[in-house]
Write a protein that holds these residues in place. Sequence first.
Motif, PDB file in Angstrom:
ATOM      1  N   THR A 127      25.329   3.628  17.336  1.00  0.00           N
ATOM      2  CA  THR A 127      25.989   3.532  16.030  1.00  0.00           C
ATOM      3  C   THR A 127      26.320   4.887  15.418  1.00  0.00           C
ATOM      4  O   THR A 127      27.046   4.955  14.432  1.00  0.00           O
ATOM      5  N   ASP A 141      26.504   8.331   7.691  1.00  0.00           N
ATOM      6  CA  ASP A 141      27.845   8.686   7.231  1.00  0.00           C
ATOM      7  C   ASP A 141      27.741   9.762   6.155  1.00  0.00           C
ATOM      8  O   ASP A 141      27.218   9.511   5.065  1.00  0.00           O
ATOM      9  N   ASP A 146      24.835   1.257   4.516  1.00  0.00           N
ATOM     10  CA  ASP A 146      25.959   1.431   5.431  1.00  0.00           C
ATOM     11  C   ASP A 146      25.483   1.465   6.876  1.00  0.00           C
ATOM     12  O   ASP A 146      26.083   0.823   7.761  1.00  0.00           O
ATOM     13  N   TRP A 147      24.403   2.187   7.150  1.00  0.00           N
ATOM     14  CA  TRP A 147      23.900   2.282   8.524  1.00  0.00           C
ATOM     15  C   TRP A 147      23.429   0.912   9.006  1.00  0.00           C
ATOM     16  O   TRP A 147      23.729   0.494  10.127  1.00  0.00           O
ATOM     17  N   TRP A 161      24.465  -1.953   7.986  1.00  0.00           N
ATOM     18  CA  TRP A 161      25.667  -2.766   8.184  1.00  0.00           C
ATOM     19  C   TRP A 161      26.261  -2.498   9.568  1.00  0.00           C
ATOM     20  O   TRP A 161      26.626  -3.412  10.316  1.00  0.00           O
ATOM     21  N   ARG A 162      26.341  -1.220   9.934  1.00  0.00           N
ATOM     22  CA  ARG A 162      26.878  -0.854  11.241  1.00  0.00           C
ATOM     23  C   ARG A 162      25.966  -1.311  12.374  1.00  0.00           C
ATOM     24  O   ARG A 162      26.433  -1.695  13.456  1.00  0.00           O
ATOM     25  N   HIS A 181      23.987  -3.988  12.309  1.00  0.00           N
ATOM     26  CA  HIS A 181      24.233  -5.423  12.470  1.00  0.00           C
ATOM     27  C   HIS A 181      25.524  -5.657  13.253  1.00  0.00           C
ATOM     28  O   HIS A 181      25.584  -6.515  14.154  1.00  0.00           O
ATOM     29  N   GLU A 182      26.578  -4.930  12.890  1.00  0.00           N
ATOM     30  CA  GLU A 182      27.872  -5.103  13.563  1.00  0.00           C
ATOM     31  C   GLU A 182      27.794  -4.763  15.040  1.00  0.00           C
ATOM     32  O   GLU A 182      28.549  -5.309  15.861  1.00  0.00           O
ATOM     33  N   ALA A 183      26.848  -3.875  15.408  1.00  0.00           N
ATOM     34  CA  ALA A 183      26.667  -3.507  16.813  1.00  0.00           C
ATOM     35  C   ALA A 183      25.799  -4.517  17.563  1.00  0.00           C
ATOM     36  O   ALA A 183      25.559  -4.349  18.765  1.00  0.00           O
ATOM     37  N   LYS A 193      34.254   0.357   2.332  1.00  0.00           N
ATOM     38  CA  LYS A 193      34.063   0.297   3.784  1.00  0.00           C
ATOM     39  C   LYS A 193      33.831  -1.125   4.288  1.00  0.00           C
ATOM     40  O   LYS A 193      34.256  -1.467   5.397  1.00  0.00           O
ATOM     41  N   HIS A 194      33.140  -1.941   3.490  1.00  0.00           N
ATOM     42  CA  HIS A 194      32.619  -3.193   4.043  1.00  0.00           C
ATOM     43  C   HIS A 194      33.078  -4.468   3.337  1.00  0.00           C
ATOM     44  O   HIS A 194      32.799  -5.552   3.837  1.00  0.00           O
TER      45      HIS A 194
END
Length: 308
Positions: free
Chosen positions: A200, A204, A215-216, A218-219, A221-223, A264-265
């Motif tokens: 990831t 940011d 944010d981290w 969120w990323r 989870h998306e990964a 961003k989200h």
Amino acid sequence: MADLAVVIVSWNVRALLLQALRSLYDDLAISGLTADVLVVDSASTDGTVAAVEAAFPQARLIASSENLGFVRGNNLALREIGFGGAATADLPRAVYLLNPDTITRPGATMALFKAVTAEGGPGLAGARLFYEDGSFQHGAFAFPGLRQLWAEFFFTPGRLIEGRFNGRYPRALYDAGQPFPVDFVLGATMMLRREVVQQTGLLDEGFFMYCEEIDWAWRIHEAGWEVQCIPAAQVVHLSGQSTGQARPETIVYLWTSRQRLFRKHWPAWKLWLGRRLIVIGMRRRQRAEADPDVRRAYETVIALAEAS
């Protein structure tokens, strides 16, 4: 290669940092883990650097000549460890971002480490947090939405403030003592599996402070990774000791970061509604605020929302 790398970013909280390091090293001593502890000092003026050098010479101290903030400070240490580059051979199995205003209770570090290194375990885990007096502190949350913005600015019954309406998880989940999945954990204690950081990327750096852990997560989870709270890992979090030193500035930092996170989200329709809520809510606060510096901070937040 160490099992674990621990990163602590500090700014003008010398006594708290020394306490955090003392409790961390005590816990590491009983854990059996091999650990590399990195302290990033962001240009403190309270003698932090000399104090750490004297009390904890085994720590890797990075003394910055400027206030890097939480994100850049952690990323500086993560790059020093070896993340963000091509080499992978010497990377630790896990990385632990720990706030300087924490007191680690025995067994906490190992409980987090076991969670993130277990087969099929979460990519990111956080501890169960307590206030200094031993009372419960929320350490895990649902991703922010419009309901949380409403609860921030407008009358909301207490039971909703403490419940899922405002992104809080039930106390019963913590009290049950078993790991449970969450959207994100508070940035005070964040342990990440090595592969998650590699997949990831780093924090940011568009966030100076606040919301970077959201944010981290969120990323992450998306990964495809899970995030968990680990109740067996218990840490006292003294909460806001650094950021509380500059209230008007922290208001601007917080809401600048929140609006960046939303951009961003969130989908466009949600972002539009969120900005309207921020403007209305900040106007209400501004009318009730006597401190001119705080009023100007609210005006800055309003301008950001209106210009976005």
